[in-house]
Enzyme design. Structure first.
Site, PDB file in Angstrom:
ATOM      1  CD  GLN A 121      11.448 -27.149 -28.902  1.00 15.84           C
ATOM      2  OE1 GLN A 121      11.008 -26.220 -29.539  1.00 15.84           O
ATOM      3  NE2 GLN A 121      10.711 -27.898 -28.103  1.00 15.84           N
ATOM      4  N   GLY A 122      16.141 -28.407 -30.273  1.00  8.43           N
ATOM      5  CA  GLY A 122      16.470 -29.076 -31.526  1.00  8.43           C
ATOM      6  C   GLY A 122      15.478 -30.174 -31.848  1.00  8.43           C
ATOM      7  CB  SER A 124      11.545 -28.127 -36.145  1.00 10.83           C
ATOM      8  OG  SER A 124      10.372 -27.980 -35.397  1.00 10.83           O
ATOM      9  CB  SER A 156      14.159 -19.760 -30.588  1.00 11.67           C
ATOM     10  OG  SER A 156      13.057 -19.784 -31.469  1.00 11.67           O
ATOM     11  CD  GLU A 239       6.380 -25.809 -27.519  1.00  8.80           C
ATOM     12  OE1 GLU A 239       6.040 -26.786 -28.194  1.00  8.80           O
ATOM     13  OE2 GLU A 239       7.353 -25.099 -27.806  1.00  8.80           O
TER      14      GLU A 239
END
Lengths: 378, 343
Positions: A121-122, A124, A156, A239
């Site tokens: 996941q990009g 933040s 992550s 999420e």
């Protein structure tokens, strides 16, 4: 209101139980938390087993009852967690399914379900964590490609991922929520550097990702250009709404194991501690009921979970930390020994009120979107 | 698996709310609360009976409405929300057993947790444990009829005799809308009544939701520093916490009504007590100085929540019940503890 299983759900439960009973004993040993290639191999092997048995799609299952049965039974049996498949199965996949073109669904959904491809996941950035809309990673059109430059953090699985769900700024002059786009970034593209970050638990769980003029085809954009904020809200609603549901069952098992330990070492005889554990049992039971409620409501609302997921996320993340604080009371000195079980989990639980939107952000969401209180203010 | 309210259940809930709005407009509360020793409004009581509040779970052929525990919970949530006075739970539980209870002609109270409410106004003091005389009929295969849920089983439901409230001594009740007597003897002795616990939890849930609404409304209207106080994060976060407590309690109470599990019922009482008391306290806080006055209704909700929290099971009793259930589930659990699955 009815918690009874339909005939279909009951048959599915029996079939899944028997499959788990024969499959789980044949799994290879779990890799160590620092062995990323090992973790990828283990988690994708499990996903492939699910796929071959016809269970891989259950996270995306239309019938909420079947999904809840799947989550409950796999957790009760001690089956592996989604692990490295988390972002693909629970974020990117549902988002592409909801917002992608037929070609995009064809390209990405199958590999996610089969465990062939891992996503990270990009979202933040160093200056855009909880304030996600202030992200600065920019994408400039160059023919049929975007040239992407910037950096991401808390990513992550970045070290082992094939794809990254990437938020970029495609219009720097637009209102901050309106100039964002959602891209599928191939992690083997030139110009990407991944630097692991060590957590307070001592493990390298996530990474910084640096992007230097990385070429991403325009065809990899999910949703319209500059409409990425809306697409992102779809991702985040998955999420918060449903991605954590299976963990409640896991916490109930963990609490049961803690009760066994407390009875073995005599701490159960302390009424205050015993009641504290009973209180947690009540809490996790209610959280599981709330989960069932949320999943049912999400289905009735067209499949995309509503902001009610924030209610669950806020309470669950706090309860999880309380569980490990109670564990420390039961364990005494062992709670400070990293070579024993529980200590690392206690540390990891600290992330739950931060990751996926801090508790403070969840309270803002609840206050503004569910209760209708005015935005802004310090 | 369907964990949503049916259309009929939603309709029942909103019809009950409309009825209570007509019977008990909020401004009547304050007048009652300021008028000395409260008298039970028999006209209101008859109207509640007419609407089926007491006969809700009696079979239709016994003159009842023939609904189950989930519906009773929805109705009692509304009663709690409206701060409806009187020994509602005791009279409901006496319906079909104490003549006139179902129709509202007989007001029934009972001793609970060392206290008895509305002693001077009630017609009958219900006794303690006895054989169930009017429990829902078993369904096919010996199972309890659908919907009986948390209100079936248990040793409670004897005739209107027994020790009652002998030797009861009046006290100056903290809740101006609930007269109380102390009863001699230990406050907690023997089993608690799951049906009473569930319905009381439902009332607490109603309070938790109502005071959240009051707090949010006040936070949107009241301006300080040139803007609504609800725009300040410190206030917002109090309100958010109130909603979270309410919704967790709601999941617990509704689920207990469906499953009828005694440990879940204890948990529902525990979480609903917490939600009602903590939310009412936060509601006072959000109202600021106004919250500390007699004129704002907020204190009435808090005081009623305190009274209900005293009824059994109390927090400690509920936590012990839950601990026992945990120990039993731990006995069944054979798997290893679940390792770190974070991130």
């Amino acid at each position: 209101m009815d918690f009874g299983l339909t005939e279909e759900e009951a048959e599915f439960r029996a079939e899944l139980r028997s499959w788990l009973a024969t499959t789980l004993p044949r799994l290879p040993p779990k890799p160590s938390p620092d062995d990323w290639p090992g973790r990828r191999a283990y988690d994708t092997h499990w996903q492939r087993l699910l796929y071959d048995a016809g269970y891989a799609h259950l996270h995306w299952e239309a019938a909420p009852g079947l999904r809840l049965v799947f989550l409950e039974e796999t957790e009760l049996a001690g089956a592996p967690y989604v692990g490295a498949n988390f972002v693909g199965l629970l974020h990117a996949g549902p988002t592409i399914a909801a917002e992608g073109t037929p070609e995009q669904r064809e390209r990405w959904l199958g590999p996610i379900l089969r465990g062939d491809e891992i996503w990270c996941q990009g979202f933040s950035e160093p200056d855009a964590g909880s304030d996600l809309a202030s992200l600065r990673t920019r994408a400039v059109r160059d023919g049929d490609d975007y040239l992407v430059t910037g950096s991401k953090i808390w990513t992550s699985h970045a070290e082992i991922a094939d794809w990254c769900e990437l938020l970029v700024r495609t219009d720097p002059d637009a209102h901050r929520h309106r100039g964002i786009s959602w891209l599928a970034l191939p992690m083997d593209a030139p110009g990407i550097t991944v630097r692991p970050l060590r957590t307070l638990a001592g493990t390298a769980e996530f990474a910084e990702v640096f992007l230097d003029e990385v070429r991403v085809p325009v065809a990899n954009r999910v949703g319209a250009e500059n409409d990425g904020w809306r697409v992102t809200m779809v991702t985040l609603s998955f999420e918060r709404g449903t991605a954590f549901v299976g963990e409640v069952v896991a916490c109930r098992r963990t609490l049961a194991a803690l009760a066994v330990r407390a009875r073995e070492n005599g701490r159960w005889d302390d009424p205050a501690l015993r009641r504290r554990l009973g209180r947690l049992h009540t809490e996790f039971t209610a959280l599981w009921r709330l989960t069932q409620w949320n999943v049912s409501e999400a289905r009735a609302g067209g499949g995309v979970p509503g902001p009610g997921g924030s209610v669950f996320k806020l309470r669950y993340s706090g309860a999880r930390q309380e569980l490990y604080e109670a564990a420390a009371e039961v364990l005494g000195p062992d709670a400070l020994d990293l070579d024993r079980e529980w200590a690392v989990d206690r540390l990891s639980a600290l992330s739950y009120t931060i990751a996926a939107g801090t508790s403070q952000i969840q309270r803002n969401i609840i206050a503004e979107r569910l209760l209708g209180l005015p935005k802004g203010g310090a | 698996m369907r964990f949503r309210l049916t259309d009929d259940q939603r309709a029942l809930k909103s019809a009950t709310r409309e009825l209570l709005d007509r019977l008990r407009p909020p401004k009547a509360l304050r007048a009652d609360a300021s008028g000395g020793a409260p008298r039970l409004d028999r006209v209101m009581w008859a109207a509640l009976a007419e609407a089926g509040v007491f006969a809700l779970r009696l079979p239709e052929d016994a003159g009842g409405v023939g609904l189950g525990a989930p519906e009773a919970v929805l109705v009692f949530e509304e009663l709690g929300r409206a701060l409806a006075p009187g020994p509602l739970v005791a009279t409901h539980l006496a319906a079909g057993r104490v003549p006139g209870a179902a129709t509202g002609e007989t007001v029934v109270t009972r001793a609970d947790g060392g206290l008895v409410a509305w002693l001077d106004e009630a017609d009958v003091v219900d006794g303690g444990p006895a054989g169930p005389a009017e429990s829902p009929a078993p369904g096919p295969g010996g199972r309890t009829a659908p919907g009986a849920g948390g209100l079936s089983g248990g040793p409670w439901g004897g005739p209107a005799s027994g020790p009652g409230a002998q030797g009861a001594v009046p006290l100056r009740s903290v809740d101006p809308l609930t007269p109380l007597h102390r009863v001699p003897g230990p406050a907690a002795d023997g089993p608690w009544d799951p049906a009473a616990a569930l319905l009381t939890a439902a009332e607490q849930l109603g309070t938790a939701g109502r005071v959240t609404e009051l707090a949010v409304r006040y936070a949107r209207e009241r301006e300080q520093f040139g803007r609504p106080v609800g725009s300040f994060q410190a206030v917002k976060h109090l309100c958010a916490g109130m909603l979270v407590r309410t919704e967790l309690a709601r999941a617990a109470v509704y689920a207990a009504a469906v499953t009828g599990d005694p440990a879940e019922t204890a948990g529902a009482k525990l979480l609903a007590d917490e939600a009602a008391v903590a939310n009412a306290r936060d509601c006072v806080q959000i109202h600021g100085g106004m919250g500390f006055t007699w004129e704002a209704d907020v204190h009435l909700h808090l005081k009623r929540a305190w009274v209900r929290a005293r009824s059994r099971p109390t927090a400690d009793e509920a936590a012990e019940t839950a601990a026992l259930a945990l120990a039993e589930s731990a006995g069944e659990s054979t798997g290893p503890p679940v390792p770190n699955q974070a991130l």
